[in-house]
Design an enzyme around this catalytic site. Structure first.
Site, PDB file in Angstrom:
ATOM      1  N   TYR A   1     -10.184  42.056  65.625  1.00 49.30           N
ATOM      2  CA  TYR A   1     -11.547  41.919  65.501  1.00 49.30           C
ATOM      3  C   TYR A   1     -12.062  40.534  65.317  1.00 49.30           C
ATOM      4  CZ  TYR A   1     -16.609  42.798  64.284  1.00 49.30           C
ATOM      5  OH  TYR A   1     -17.873  42.757  64.188  1.00 49.30           O
TER       6      TYR A   1
ATOM      7  N   LYS B   1     -14.024  37.634  67.619  1.00 47.37           N
ATOM      8  CA  LYS B   1     -15.217  37.044  67.122  1.00 47.37           C
ATOM      9  C   LYS B   1     -15.029  35.691  67.202  1.00 47.37           C
ATOM     10  CE  LYS B   1     -17.557  40.664  66.985  1.00 47.37           C
ATOM     11  NZ  LYS B   1     -18.709  40.965  67.855  1.00 47.37           N
TER      12      LYS B   1
END
Length: 314
Positions: A151, A155
């Site tokens: 993640y 990002k």
């Protein structure tokens, strides 16, 4: 004046809240997500306030799916004015203990699918005289946290992609690229995450609501800006990560274990990374803590930090 707005990731969390917010504004909506039944529920919620809605079950990681979604929007409403991309999945685990296929699917969903959306949306906007692309980033696009490597990597990649697209868009009048970057948000993504840590993840406090992030997204559609940060501590965390990296790295693991993981045990599983879980899809995840929980957590912080510092000094 009403607009045609595409929302990818519309069945849960920020995407679902944004769909409702645009519907209440009177915009026409094209809603996309993997769960047909839940998508139909969101369509009904938006139609209830008078919005025109087209729902298109879509897996944004599938070849050609995003282009087909754009074609459906054009066929129904004649074009797209705003495209909001919120689709994301998450996995908890040490990097070397997270299955390779799970890590890669998180990156495929959270970064490569966002790039596919951007490619289709920007080509449409350039051909039709303008439009606004709104990507959903995260404070974890500016800092790092352990046990969420897929993640975090996605990002950070999305943050760089957005900046590059913003620079290119300067040559295209009427085309805007925005990124909305929240901190902790009360959504179901934590329960829906794949998990290889043995404890269900949770958003560390302070936790904002999906509705607040949705309002920031709608505001970006009205008044496009390069980036909007949503979260009271985002600036503080970014300062600590950048200016005090040594202290940040000492503290982030114990703080993550204390505030970013619940005490609820869980067996290793893939969560909703590969297939949706309609039963877990909703606007909120039920993470907004009661006052007693906040007090206990805040009271434990000095002891936790003190213990880490003492161990480092020894």
């Amino acid at each position: 004046m009403s607009r045609t707005v595409v929302v990818t990731g519309a069945t849960s969390g920020i995407g679902r809240a944004a769909a409702r917010e645009f519907a209440e504004r009177g915009d026409r909506l094209v809603l996309a997500a993997r769960s047909p039944d839940t998508l139909a529920d969101v369509r009904a919620e938006c139609e209830k306030v008078g919005a025109e809605v087209l729902d298109v079950p879509t897996d944004v990681t599938a070849d050609g799916a995003v282009a087909a979604l754009a074609d459906a929007a054009v066929e129904r409403f004649g074009g797209v004015d705003v495209w909001v991309h919120t689709a994301a999945v998450m996995a908890y685990g040490r990097f070397d203990e997270t299955p390779e296929r799970v890590f890669e699917q998180v990156v495929r969903t959270d970064l490569l699918a966002a790039a596919a959306v951007a490619r289709v949306a920007l080509r449409h906007f350039r051909a039709n005289g303008g439009g606004t692309l709104i990507l959903t980033g995260s404070v974890l696009g500016h800092i790092t946290a352990p046990f969420m490597s897929g993640y975090v990597a996605s990002k950070w990649g999305l943050q760089g992609l957005a900046r590059a697209l913003q620079q290119e868009a300067r040559e295209t009048p009427g085309v805007n690229v925005c990124i909305v970057s929240p901190g902790s948000v009360d959504t179901p993504v934590y329960q829906q995450a794949a998990n290889y840590l043995g404890r269900i993840g949770r958003p560390p406090p302070p936790i904002t609501t999906p509705e607040r992030v949705a309002r920031a997204i709608v505001d970006c559609a009205d008044r496009p800006r390069r980036e909007v940060s949503v979260g009271r501590l985002n600036v503080v965390m970014r300062f600590g990560f950048t200016v005090l990296p040594g202290a940040y790295d000492v503290l982030v693991v114990p703080l993550m274990r204390l505030a970013g993981l619940s005490n609820r045990p869980v067996e290793p599983h893939e969560g909703a990374v590969f297939t949706p879980n309609p039963a877990g899809e909703s606007v909120r995840g039920g993470w907004r803590p009661d006052l007693a929980q906040v007090v206990r957590g805040v009271g434990a912080l000095p002891a936790t930090i003190g213990g880490v510092v003492r161990r480092r000094l020894r």
